[in-house]
Write a protein that holds these residues in place. Structure first.
Motif, PDB file in Angstrom:
ATOM      1  N   GLN A  81       1.706   5.766   5.932  1.00 36.25           N
ATOM      2  CA  GLN A  81       1.724   6.516   4.678  1.00 36.25           C
ATOM      3  C   GLN A  81       2.321   7.907   4.831  1.00 36.25           C
ATOM      4  O   GLN A  81       3.021   8.407   3.946  1.00 36.25           O
ATOM      5  CB  GLN A  81       0.297   6.615   4.144  1.00 36.25           C
ATOM      6  CG  GLN A  81       0.141   7.443   2.886  1.00 36.25           C
ATOM      7  CD  GLN A  81      -1.308   7.511   2.437  1.00 36.25           C
ATOM      8  OE1 GLN A  81      -2.130   6.702   2.838  1.00 36.25           O
ATOM      9  NE2 GLN A  81      -1.620   8.484   1.603  1.00 36.25           N
ATOM     10  N   GLU A 158      -0.026   1.295   3.800  1.00 38.87           N
ATOM     11  CA  GLU A 158      -0.039   2.132   2.589  1.00 38.87           C
ATOM     12  C   GLU A 158       1.242   2.963   2.495  1.00 38.87           C
ATOM     13  O   GLU A 158       1.186   4.187   2.291  1.00 38.87           O
ATOM     14  CB  GLU A 158      -1.258   3.064   2.601  1.00 38.87           C
ATOM     15  CG  GLU A 158      -2.602   2.347   2.672  1.00 38.87           C
ATOM     16  CD  GLU A 158      -3.156   1.945   1.323  1.00 38.87           C
ATOM     17  OE1 GLU A 158      -2.406   2.024   0.326  1.00 38.87           O
ATOM     18  OE2 GLU A 158      -4.324   1.550   1.262  1.00 38.87           O
ATOM     19  N   THR A 191      -2.438  -2.417   1.595  1.00 40.91           N
ATOM     20  CA  THR A 191      -2.450  -1.653   0.355  1.00 40.91           C
ATOM     21  C   THR A 191      -3.791  -1.821  -0.345  1.00 40.91           C
ATOM     22  O   THR A 191      -4.518  -2.796  -0.115  1.00 40.91           O
ATOM     23  CB  THR A 191      -1.315  -2.098  -0.596  1.00 40.91           C
ATOM     24  OG1 THR A 191      -1.317  -1.281  -1.766  1.00 40.91           O
ATOM     25  CG2 THR A 191      -1.473  -3.552  -1.008  1.00 40.91           C
TER      26      THR A 191
END
Length: 338
Positions: A81, A158, A191
């Motif tokens: 992320q 993510e 996710t």
């Protein structure tokens, strides 16, 4: 390359972060690990990458046990992320980092960097530093860097969570394009966003409380979820208590035509967009109306349960307090366990 987690458990001290996880991802397949924070999905990905060591169980790549192998020896591409780009290196040098670490020939490095930047649409940004890029551009560079080493497995943790809505939509398209460009790549996509999972995954693994609880092809899991948790987490389904008698299913005393009882299934599942207003439906009362641009979402109370109904913005919308009848088409209904 096939990825296998074989009964993998991970403990951090006394905390069980992943419990008895068994999962196989085939070459060319994308599997999304979907669940709330703390469900174990990132821990499963880190175990595959080699960033955490399982307390028990084995990790296999194409049948080879790599549980004890360090991350750099696994040949896996990882995108997280926070992008994790080297701030002091230009874009082209970030993408080249893994190739140079592997001591690939200079000509191959140059060729692969150009190829990967072209794949993610970042060729004209090769000489820029990460601080000169937007969040979406930085994430594209991170994907290019992960792919430059020609991994057979790509792990995405993510990757779009820190981006705004438009950038997320743009990168979803980029990732869909990537699947077509590299059709043999096995992808594990972590996710908590159901829309990302639905858009990208061939199969979805739903995780909760450190365990994998449901696994099925994406369309199957969406259309006929096996559990109440999966039904509500994937697609925000309405869940209505039912009664079964005389081979019929009733909701609030109203028979739902075409729906047959199933032993152990105590809830009727239907998505908000599938509910219609019309005569002969389940009686309810409107308790809320939200305008969402292209549609309205009503909240209706049915026998002490709140039911969400999506209506087109160009149609008639009942006011709060209005009595309505909710039509639940049998083809859009499924029965799930609590």
């Amino acid at each position: 390359m096939t990825v296998q987690l074989d009964d993998v458990t991970v403990h951090f001290g006394r905390t069980c972060a992943l419990e008895s996880c068994t999962l196989t991802v085939a070459a060319g397949e994308t599997v999304a690990l979907l669940g709330p924070s703390g469900s174990g999905k990132s821990t499963a990905l880190k175990a595959v990458a080699g960033f955490v060591r399982p307390s028990s169980g084995r990790i296999r790549l194409d049948g080879q046990d790599v549980t004890e192998l360090p991350p750099a020896k696994r040949g896996i591409g990882v995108v997280v992320q926070q992008y994790a780009l080297f701030p002091h290196l230009r874009v082209e040098d970030n993408v080249a980092f893994g190739l140079r670490a592997a001591r690939r020939p200079k000509g191959e490095v140059t060729r692969r960097v150009a190829e990967m930047l072209g794949l993610v649409g970042m060729t004209s940004y090769a000489r820029r530093f990460p601080r000169e890029l937007s969040g979406g551009q930085q994430q594209r560079v991170a994907i290019a860097r992960a792919l430059a080493i020609r991994p057979k497995v790509l792990l995405l943790d993510e990757p779009l969570a820190a981006l705004d809505a438009q950038l997320r939509a743009d990168l979803l398209i980029e990732l869909q394009n990537l699947r077509r460009e590299v059709p043999t790549l096995a992808i594990i996509y972590v996710t908590h966003d159901q829309s990302e999972a639905l858009a990208l995954a061939d199969r979805i693994a739903v995780m909760r409380d450190a365990r994998l609880i449901d696994l099925a092809p994406t369309t199957t899991l969406y259309q006929t979820p096996p559990s109440a948790f999966t039904a509500s987490f994937l697609g925000n389904a309405n869940l209505l208590p039912i009664k079964s008698s005389n081979n019929e299913v009733t909701v609030a005393g109203h028979v739902i035509p075409g729906v047959q009882p199933i032993s152990g299934k105590e809830l009727l599942c239907i998505r908000p967009h599938a509910v219609r207003l019309g005569a002969g439906g389940v009686p309810g009362r409107v308790t809320g109306v939200q305008w969402r641009g292209a549609s309205y979402q009503l909240t209706c109370e049915v026998a002490d349960v709140l039911v969400r109904v999506d209506l087109a913005a160009d149609g008639a919308v009942p006011a709060v307090g209005a009595d309505v009848q909710l039509v639940l088409p049998s083809e859009a209904c499924s029965l799930v366990s609590r």
